[in-house]
Design a protein around this motif. Structure first.
Motif, mmCIF file in Angstrom:
data_model
loop_
_atom_site.group_PDB
_atom_site.id
_atom_site.type_symbol
_atom_site.label_atom_id
_atom_site.label_comp_id
_atom_site.label_asym_id
_atom_site.label_seq_id
_atom_site.Cartn_x
_atom_site.Cartn_y
_atom_site.Cartn_z
ATOM 1 N N PHE A 191 52.067 35.784 -16.679
ATOM 2 C CA PHE A 191 51.412 35.736 -15.371
ATOM 3 C C PHE A 191 52.098 36.619 -14.336
ATOM 4 O O PHE A 191 51.646 36.714 -13.200
ATOM 5 N N ARG A 192 53.205 37.272 -14.701
ATOM 6 C CA ARG A 192 53.866 38.183 -13.770
ATOM 7 C C ARG A 192 53.213 39.561 -13.824
ATOM 8 O O ARG A 192 52.591 39.933 -14.811
ATOM 9 N N THR A 193 53.398 40.323 -12.748
ATOM 10 C CA THR A 193 52.782 41.641 -12.664
ATOM 11 C C THR A 193 53.750 42.722 -13.132
ATOM 12 O O THR A 193 54.966 42.539 -13.133
ATOM 13 N N GLY A 194 53.194 43.869 -13.535
ATOM 14 C CA GLY A 194 54.007 45.050 -13.759
ATOM 15 C C GLY A 194 54.677 45.188 -15.108
ATOM 16 O O GLY A 194 55.429 46.132 -15.322
ATOM 17 N N GLY A 195 54.431 44.264 -16.038
ATOM 18 C CA GLY A 195 54.970 44.426 -17.374
ATOM 19 C C GLY A 195 56.439 44.074 -17.515
ATOM 20 O O GLY A 195 57.086 43.619 -16.561
ATOM 21 N N PRO A 196 57.004 44.290 -18.704
ATOM 22 C CA PRO A 196 58.342 43.777 -19.014
ATOM 23 C C PRO A 196 59.477 44.457 -18.273
ATOM 24 O O PRO A 196 60.562 43.883 -18.157
ATOM 25 N N THR A 197 59.267 45.681 -17.763
ATOM 26 C CA THR A 197 60.345 46.379 -17.069
ATOM 27 C C THR A 197 60.313 46.164 -15.555
ATOM 28 O O THR A 197 61.195 46.656 -14.845
ATOM 29 N N LYS A 198 59.319 45.442 -15.055
ATOM 30 C CA LYS A 198 59.265 45.129 -13.623
ATOM 31 C C LYS A 198 60.491 44.314 -13.245
ATOM 32 O O LYS A 198 60.892 43.394 -13.959
ATOM 33 N N GLN A 199 61.099 44.669 -12.119
ATOM 34 C CA GLN A 199 62.296 43.958 -11.673
ATOM 35 C C GLN A 199 61.952 42.988 -10.547
ATOM 36 O O GLN A 199 61.111 43.289 -9.701
ATOM 37 N N ILE A 203 69.862 29.932 -2.576
ATOM 38 C CA ILE A 203 68.414 30.024 -2.743
ATOM 39 C C ILE A 203 68.082 30.342 -4.190
ATOM 40 O O ILE A 203 68.736 31.173 -4.823
ATOM 41 N N ASN A 204 67.050 29.668 -4.707
ATOM 42 C CA ASN A 204 66.564 29.876 -6.066
ATOM 43 C C ASN A 204 65.085 30.254 -5.979
ATOM 44 O O ASN A 204 64.305 29.575 -5.315
ATOM 45 N N LEU A 205 64.709 31.361 -6.653
ATOM 46 C CA LEU A 205 63.355 31.897 -6.537
ATOM 47 C C LEU A 205 62.653 31.950 -7.884
ATOM 48 O O LEU A 205 63.273 32.243 -8.905
ATOM 49 N N ALA A 206 61.362 31.686 -7.861
ATOM 50 C CA ALA A 206 60.486 31.992 -8.995
ATOM 51 C C ALA A 206 59.469 32.994 -8.484
ATOM 52 O O ALA A 206 58.513 32.637 -7.787
ATOM 53 N N MET A 207 59.679 34.280 -8.808
ATOM 54 C CA MET A 207 58.821 35.350 -8.303
ATOM 55 C C MET A 207 57.646 35.578 -9.259
ATOM 56 O O MET A 207 57.831 35.668 -10.471
ATOM 57 N N PHE A 208 56.449 35.693 -8.694
ATOM 58 C CA PHE A 208 55.247 35.935 -9.495
ATOM 59 C C PHE A 208 54.613 37.291 -9.179
ATOM 60 O O PHE A 208 54.203 38.014 -10.080
ATOM 61 N N ILE A 209 54.496 37.612 -7.906
ATOM 62 C CA ILE A 209 53.967 38.901 -7.461
ATOM 63 C C ILE A 209 54.902 39.421 -6.384
ATOM 64 O O ILE A 209 55.317 38.679 -5.493
ATOM 65 N N SER A 210 55.243 40.709 -6.466
ATOM 66 C CA SER A 210 55.992 41.341 -5.388
ATOM 67 C C SER A 210 55.870 42.844 -5.515
ATOM 68 O O SER A 210 55.518 43.370 -6.569
ATOM 69 N N ALA A 211 56.190 43.540 -4.409
ATOM 70 C CA ALA A 211 56.229 44.999 -4.413
ATOM 71 C C ALA A 211 57.627 45.520 -4.709
ATOM 72 O O ALA A 211 57.842 46.731 -4.678
ATOM 73 N N HIS A 212 58.577 44.629 -4.996
ATOM 74 C CA HIS A 212 59.935 45.060 -5.294
ATOM 75 C C HIS A 212 59.946 46.071 -6.437
ATOM 76 O O HIS A 212 59.353 45.839 -7.492
ATOM 77 N N TYR A 213 60.617 47.185 -6.247
ATOM 78 C CA TYR A 213 60.781 48.227 -7.274
ATOM 79 C C TYR A 213 59.446 48.802 -7.738
ATOM 80 O O TYR A 213 59.366 49.358 -8.819
ATOM 81 N N GLY A 214 58.421 48.650 -6.915
ATOM 82 C CA GLY A 214 57.123 49.200 -7.285
ATOM 83 C C GLY A 214 56.363 49.760 -6.101
ATOM 84 O O GLY A 214 55.570 50.685 -6.242
ATOM 85 N N GLY A 215 56.585 49.162 -4.934
ATOM 86 C CA GLY A 215 55.891 49.614 -3.745
ATOM 87 C C GLY A 215 54.436 49.199 -3.728
ATOM 88 O O GLY A 215 54.019 48.227 -4.367
ATOM 89 N N ASN A 216 53.643 49.970 -3.002
ATOM 90 C CA ASN A 216 52.240 49.619 -2.769
ATOM 91 C C ASN A 216 51.425 49.540 -4.048
ATOM 92 O O ASN A 216 50.407 48.841 -4.101
ATOM 93 N N ASP A 217 51.856 50.224 -5.108
ATOM 94 C CA ASP A 217 51.122 50.160 -6.378
ATOM 95 C C ASP A 217 51.035 48.739 -6.916
ATOM 96 O O ASP A 217 50.103 48.412 -7.669
ATOM 97 N N LEU A 218 51.990 47.889 -6.565
ATOM 98 C CA LEU A 218 52.011 46.532 -7.102
ATOM 99 C C LEU A 218 51.543 45.488 -6.092
ATOM 100 O O LEU A 218 51.661 44.288 -6.330
ATOM 101 N N VAL A 219 50.999 45.948 -4.978
ATOM 102 C CA VAL A 219 50.305 45.045 -4.054
ATOM 103 C C VAL A 219 48.920 44.784 -4.624
ATOM 104 O O VAL A 219 48.192 45.710 -4.983
ATOM 105 N N VAL A 220 48.530 43.512 -4.726
ATOM 106 C CA VAL A 220 47.222 43.161 -5.292
ATOM 107 C C VAL A 220 46.168 43.299 -4.198
ATOM 108 O O VAL A 220 46.274 42.673 -3.149
ATOM 109 N N LYS A 221 45.164 44.105 -4.469
ATOM 110 C CA LYS A 221 44.156 44.421 -3.450
ATOM 111 C C LYS A 221 42.796 43.857 -3.872
ATOM 112 O O LYS A 221 42.286 44.187 -4.946
ATOM 113 N N PHE A 222 42.215 43.023 -3.017
ATOM 114 C CA PHE A 222 40.929 42.389 -3.298
ATOM 115 C C PHE A 222 39.867 42.920 -2.355
ATOM 116 O O PHE A 222 40.085 43.031 -1.141
#
Length: 647
Positions: free
Chosen positions: A240-248, A257-276
């Motif tokens: 359910f995460r975005t960007g495949g296995p190499t996404k950071q 703080i403890n995080l469970a990240m599902f979607i982010s633009a980290h290390y990807g920028g606008n390409d990984l922003v989900v646009k509807f």
């Protein structure tokens, strides 16, 4: 015994409490904020000094569809209704929902959200997952980020672990405040100048130093030594995460703080922003993830809780897909499919035979171009690796239509099976032998680096002693030190990097990031790197090929010139590309790029030195630059009959 106790639930005025005799979970009703986690005689593992909405929560960042960036409105997801889905002695599952309507335009993200919490009998922890849905009539918007956050007690949790080689006692959040910390080049990085505990003086605190590729991001968390308690977030699947296995993604950081990240633009920028778009139909299940709690027996070293957490992670992975989620949107194992096959690689300038891949990443992602999985952000992805024989099996695939993608360590480019694959419930598809033929026009005349989608093999400088974190000094974490980009100007104060084929060593002589040179306060100028090489028997009528594989790009314009640096028009220019910000965030890679550039033989000189100039022409800030993955210069297939006859 406590472990045999069934799961109990009771409602209070504004809260609901779930208790299985091992862990007690308290949530607001109907908001669904986690206000308390009771375990091992500690009344609350969360920071009770925070507001109830600021202890354990799902959140997101969203923006209008015309927003070109990666930031927007921050919103904690607060439910408006609470429903008991399952209440038995073996399981309690609660649902907290909120549905957008037209009265909420501009106030809340236009999604229907159902976030759920589950506690099982005998389980030392709790699960959470959510279903996000964009329905007909909902306006368009951008989803920049979504995650689960837990803020733990800062008087208890001081030791953080997210891998075997990145774990340590951590500074306090107080150390980041202006009286104790000095902000550095970006707000996430703070130099600790007067920390509460003197041992941290002179260190940099930066949450990006704890980032991790999602293929390795399965367990991370915190340890309290008195009493010994661990709080761990376990993610058994990355589907359910975005960007495949190499996404950071981020993991844990100072807070605690403890995080469970599902979607982010980290290390990807606008390409990984989900646009509807307006009315676009979309639904996705995030999770479940498991918040695992553990403790040690009397006298045992509390730091052994990390090993126990890793063992629990393996157990959770073995249970995937979970059988307990009650939502019909989470599909069980019998509703999923399997594919298998073998992947070979064939490069006729290396071998006459097809070679089985070993350790190649191969996976299913929504249909697209070769390599599009790295920028994909709406659907599900399912990945595996090939064994020594090139065999692979991808299990637990959700029904749908996908492309099969792969990339092979040691070879540039991306494989894509031409035909789409449709997964149906219970299917077991054998795709047979697949062959990847990587880009190649002629024999290798010279190359620099290793094609592995990373710049890790290049020269990583020692950090400025002012910013050194000792726990990051050794491989494989040297590149995670703060401020390494500034070391380029120290090594090359006047002239730029020059690399001579046959003499230079990329491990020592090729800086890991092609960045601007600092020339005074806030002045960063473009830089040009030079590659020198000799060629024999240049065929003026043929075309040679320069392949530039980039591991990262941040608002960069990479220009190529051949044997004439002063020509106004470069032979090739990428134009402004990239927004992954991996240089600033110690990423060693962001999103990959591959450029295949024709070099006319008329531009080359026989039996004399040739020069390729690589100019990163967009200066202005220290972080605009590229990281190279691999560079190869190929001869003409027509004029070269062997791998070395032209050099």
């Amino acid at each position: 015994m406590a472990k045999s106790m069934g799961v109990k639930m009771h409602f209070r005025k504004h809260h609901v409490v779930i208790d299985n005799g091992i862990v007690q979970l308290t949530l607001t009703n109907p908001g669904g904020y986690v206000t308390g986690v009771k375990y091992n005689n500690i009344d609350n593992l969360l920071e009770s000094q925070n507001d109830e909405s600021d202890r354990g929560y799902w959140d997101l960042v969203w923006s209008s569809p015309d927003n070109p960036g990666t930031t927007g409105t921050f919103e904690r997801i607060e439910g408006t209704s609470c429903e008991v889905i399952i209440e038995t002695e073996d399981q309690v599952e609660l649902s907290f929902t909120r549905t957008w309507d037209s009265t909420l335009v501009g106030k809340h993200v236009p999604l229907k959200i159902d976030k759920r919490f589950v506690i099982l009998r005998g389980s030392s922890g709790f699960y959470s997952y959510a279903i996000y849905e964009h329905l007909e009539g909902f306006p368009g918007f951008n989803l920049d980020e979504t995650r689960i956050v837990f803020k733990l007690r800062k008087d208890k949790f001081h030791y953080m672990a997210m891998s075997d080689d990145r774990q340590r006692y951590m500074p306090l959040p107080d150390d980041r405040l202006p009286a104790r910390g000095k902000p550095l080049a970006y707000p996430e990085a703070v130099l600790l100048v007067n920390p509460v505990e003197p041992e941290f003086k002179g260190q940099v605190d930066d949450k990006y130093q704890y980032s991790c590729e999602t293929k390795d991001l399965k367990v991370h968390g915190w340890i309290s030594t008195d009493p010994p308690v661990g709080f761990w977030q376990i993610t058994p699947s990355n589907e359910f995460r975005t960007g495949g296995p190499t996404k950071q993604e981020l993991t844990s950081h100072v807070g605690p703080i403890n995080l469970a990240m599902f979607i982010s633009a980290h290390y990807g920028g606008n390409d990984l922003v989900v646009k509807f778009s307006e009315g676009e139909l979309w639904k996705k299940v995030f999770g479940p993830v498991f918040m695992h709690l553990n403790t040690t027996s009397t006298g045992e070293d509390p730091l052994t809780l990390w090993q126990d957490a890793k063992n629990q992670m393996l157990e959770e992975v073995g249970k995937w897909p979970y059988s307990f989620p009650a939502s019909k949107d989470f599909q069980q194992v019998n509703e999923r499919g399997v594919i298998s096959g073998r992947l070979f690689v064939y490069d006729r300038f290396i071998s006459d035979e097809q070679a089985p891949t070993n350790g190649a990443y191969i996976g299913l992602a929504p249909p697209g171009d070769p390599g599009s999985w790295e920028r994909e952000n709406k659907g599900y992805q399912f990945w595996s690796k090939t064994n020594e024989q090139g065999c692979f099996s991808i299990e637990h695939i959700l029904p749908g239509t996908y492309n099969l993608y792969a990339w092979v360590q040691g070879f540039i480019g991306d494989y894509k099976k031409p035909e789409a694959i449709t997964i149906t419930p219970g299917c077991d598809i054998e795709v047979g032998d697949l062959v990847y033929e990587p880009p190649r026009d002629g024999p290798t005349l010279w190359d620099i680096g290793i094609p592995d989608r990373s710049a890790a093999e290049f020269y990583i400088p020692d950090p400025d002693p002012m910013y050194t974190n000792q726990f990051l000094t050794d491989d494989p974490n040297r590149f995670r030190q703060y401020g390494l980009w500034e070391q380029y100007a120290t090594l090359y104060p006047d002239g730029d990097l020059v690399y001579t084929i046959g003499e230079s060593d990329y491990r020592k002589d090729w800086f890991f990031a092609h960045v601007p040179r600092k020339k005074g306060d806030n002045v960063y100028e473009k830089t040009t790197w030079t590659i020198k090489f000799k060629l024999n028997n240049v065929n003026k009528d043929e075309t040679y090929k320069l392949r530039l594989a980039l591991a990262s790009a941040q608002v960069s314009d990479l220009q190529v010139r051949v044997n004439d640096l002063n020509t106004d028009s470069p032979l090739f220019s990428t134009g402004i590309i990239g927004g992954d910000n991996a240089i600033a965030r110690h990423g060693i890679h962001g999103l990959s790029w591959l450029f295949n550039i024709d070099i006319p033989g008329t531009l080359l000189i026989s039996n004399e030195e040739n020069t390729i100039y690589l100019t990163q022409a967009n200066g202005g800030t220290p972080f605009r630059g590229v990281m190279y993955d691999y560079i190869r210069f190929e001869g003409s297939a027509l004029s070269c009959s062997g791998s070395n006859t032209c050099i």
